[in-house]
Write a protein that holds these residues in place. Structure first.
Motif, mmCIF file in Angstrom:
data_model
loop_
_atom_site.group_PDB
_atom_site.id
_atom_site.type_symbol
_atom_site.label_atom_id
_atom_site.label_comp_id
_atom_site.label_asym_id
_atom_site.label_seq_id
_atom_site.Cartn_x
_atom_site.Cartn_y
_atom_site.Cartn_z
ATOM 1 N N TRP A 167 0.861 -1.180 0.000
ATOM 2 C CA TRP A 167 0.000 0.000 0.000
ATOM 3 C C TRP A 167 0.900 1.233 0.000
ATOM 4 O O TRP A 167 1.758 1.364 0.857
ATOM 5 C CB TRP A 167 -0.869 0.027 1.250
ATOM 6 N N GLN A 168 0.705 2.138 -0.964
ATOM 7 C CA GLN A 168 1.462 3.394 -1.018
ATOM 8 C C GLN A 168 0.670 4.473 -0.294
ATOM 9 O O GLN A 168 -0.555 4.566 -0.448
ATOM 10 C CB GLN A 168 1.672 3.839 -2.470
ATOM 11 N N LEU A 169 1.358 5.296 0.487
ATOM 12 C CA LEU A 169 0.680 6.411 1.133
ATOM 13 C C LEU A 169 0.111 7.345 0.081
ATOM 14 O O LEU A 169 0.792 7.690 -0.885
ATOM 15 C CB LEU A 169 1.658 7.194 2.020
ATOM 16 N N ASP A 170 -1.140 7.718 0.252
ATOM 17 C CA ASP A 170 -1.787 8.715 -0.601
ATOM 18 C C ASP A 170 -1.463 10.065 0.035
ATOM 19 O O ASP A 170 -2.093 10.470 1.009
ATOM 20 C CB ASP A 170 -3.293 8.460 -0.643
ATOM 21 N N THR A 171 -0.469 10.747 -0.505
ATOM 22 C CA THR A 171 0.031 11.966 0.129
ATOM 23 C C THR A 171 -0.978 13.109 0.099
ATOM 24 O O THR A 171 -0.856 14.044 0.892
ATOM 25 C CB THR A 171 1.359 12.414 -0.513
ATOM 26 N N THR A 172 -1.973 13.042 -0.775
ATOM 27 C CA THR A 172 -2.989 14.097 -0.803
ATOM 28 C C THR A 172 -4.058 13.893 0.265
ATOM 29 O O THR A 172 -4.839 14.795 0.549
ATOM 30 C CB THR A 172 -3.662 14.212 -2.180
ATOM 31 N N HIS A 173 -4.102 12.697 0.852
ATOM 32 C CA HIS A 173 -5.089 12.400 1.892
ATOM 33 C C HIS A 173 -4.435 11.898 3.176
ATOM 34 O O HIS A 173 -5.065 11.192 3.961
ATOM 35 C CB HIS A 173 -6.102 11.369 1.375
ATOM 36 N N THR A 174 -3.174 12.242 3.366
ATOM 37 C CA THR A 174 -2.431 11.842 4.557
ATOM 38 C C THR A 174 -1.838 13.089 5.197
ATOM 39 O O THR A 174 -1.379 13.984 4.488
ATOM 40 C CB THR A 174 -1.305 10.851 4.187
ATOM 41 N N THR A 175 -1.861 13.127 6.519
ATOM 42 C CA THR A 175 -1.279 14.249 7.257
ATOM 43 C C THR A 175 -0.246 13.727 8.244
ATOM 44 O O THR A 175 -0.514 12.786 8.993
ATOM 45 C CB THR A 175 -2.370 15.019 8.044
ATOM 46 N N VAL A 176 0.929 14.327 8.225
ATOM 47 C CA VAL A 176 1.986 14.038 9.184
ATOM 48 C C VAL A 176 2.107 15.288 10.049
ATOM 49 O O VAL A 176 2.651 16.304 9.614
ATOM 50 C CB VAL A 176 3.321 13.726 8.477
ATOM 51 N N GLY A 177 1.550 15.220 11.254
ATOM 52 C CA GLY A 177 1.490 16.407 12.095
ATOM 53 C C GLY A 177 2.201 16.245 13.420
ATOM 54 O O GLY A 177 2.540 15.132 13.834
ATOM 55 N N PHE A 178 2.423 17.370 14.082
ATOM 56 C CA PHE A 178 3.060 17.355 15.399
ATOM 57 C C PHE A 178 2.562 18.540 16.215
ATOM 58 O O PHE A 178 2.009 19.510 15.684
ATOM 59 C CB PHE A 178 4.588 17.390 15.281
ATOM 60 N N MET A 179 2.786 18.441 17.526
ATOM 61 C CA MET A 179 2.439 19.516 18.448
ATOM 62 C C MET A 179 3.516 19.576 19.520
ATOM 63 O O MET A 179 3.993 18.550 20.003
ATOM 64 C CB MET A 179 1.075 19.240 19.093
ATOM 65 N N VAL A 180 3.905 20.807 19.897
ATOM 66 C CA VAL A 180 4.887 21.016 20.951
ATOM 67 C C VAL A 180 4.459 22.239 21.765
ATOM 68 O O VAL A 180 3.844 23.164 21.224
ATOM 69 C CB VAL A 180 6.316 21.179 20.358
#
Length: 182
Positions: free
Chosen positions: A6-19
């Protein structure tokens, strides 16, 4: 069973962070360029693996000056270390659609084991006939463990930038069509 990729669908994937910022506030950010894949043995996600490569220069907190500082040697040093990399080592079934994905996260030149608490959100066929897999994963890291130690003491006490970073992945992946035998 056959391994399915399965390839990540970069238009429907979010890589987020909080600090934390200045002890009391939270700053949210994301990375906008990345690639990755998930491999699964049949439908058993516990017999799967994942790999994600994130372009450090794509960091986006909504403030250009802060993003440039985060790309600098004070933090990620994007020129010297252009990618953040996660490679799973094992997947543990935690029951009821939840998994613990244990793997190595590399930031700068430092690799540490992390655990992604993961929830399978579902598997569907989209209107174009593609199989899609969706899941959410999260973990927390101490940024100092990865050499991201820049900070400033505050006059009232505490530090300007929190040490704990919460990471959240909202992922959609699309099944790669199996190649037909010649």
């Amino acid at each position: 069973m056959a391994i399915k990729t399965w390839q990540l669908d970069t238009t429907h994937t979010t890589v987020g962070f909080m600090v934390r910022h200045m002890v009391v506030a939270k700053v949210h950010g994301r990375f906008t360029r990345f690639e990755g894949k998930v491999e699964v043995n049949g439908d058993d996600l516990a017999q799967g693996s994942a790999e994600v490569k994130i372009d450090v220069s794509s960091i986006d907190t909504g403030v250009e000056q802060r993003d440039n500082h985060l790309r600098s040697p004070d933090f990620f040093d994007a020129a010297a270390f252009p990618k953040l990399i996660f490679r799973s080592k094992r997947v543990q079934d935690a029951g009821k659609g939840h998994y613990r994905v244990v793997g190595d996260l590399t930031i700068r030149d430092v690799t540490r084991e992390v655990v992604l608490e993961t929830e399978l959100l579902g598997k569907v066929k989209d209107p174009w006939g593609n199989e899609r897999l969706a899941f959410q994963a999260s973990t927390s890291i101490d940024r100092k463990d990865f050499g991201l130690s820049w900070n400033q003491a505050l006059e009232a006490g505490g530090l300007l930038v929190g040490e704990r970073v919460d990471i959240t992945l909202d992922v959609q992946a699309v099944a790669v069509a199996a190649e037909k035998a010649a």
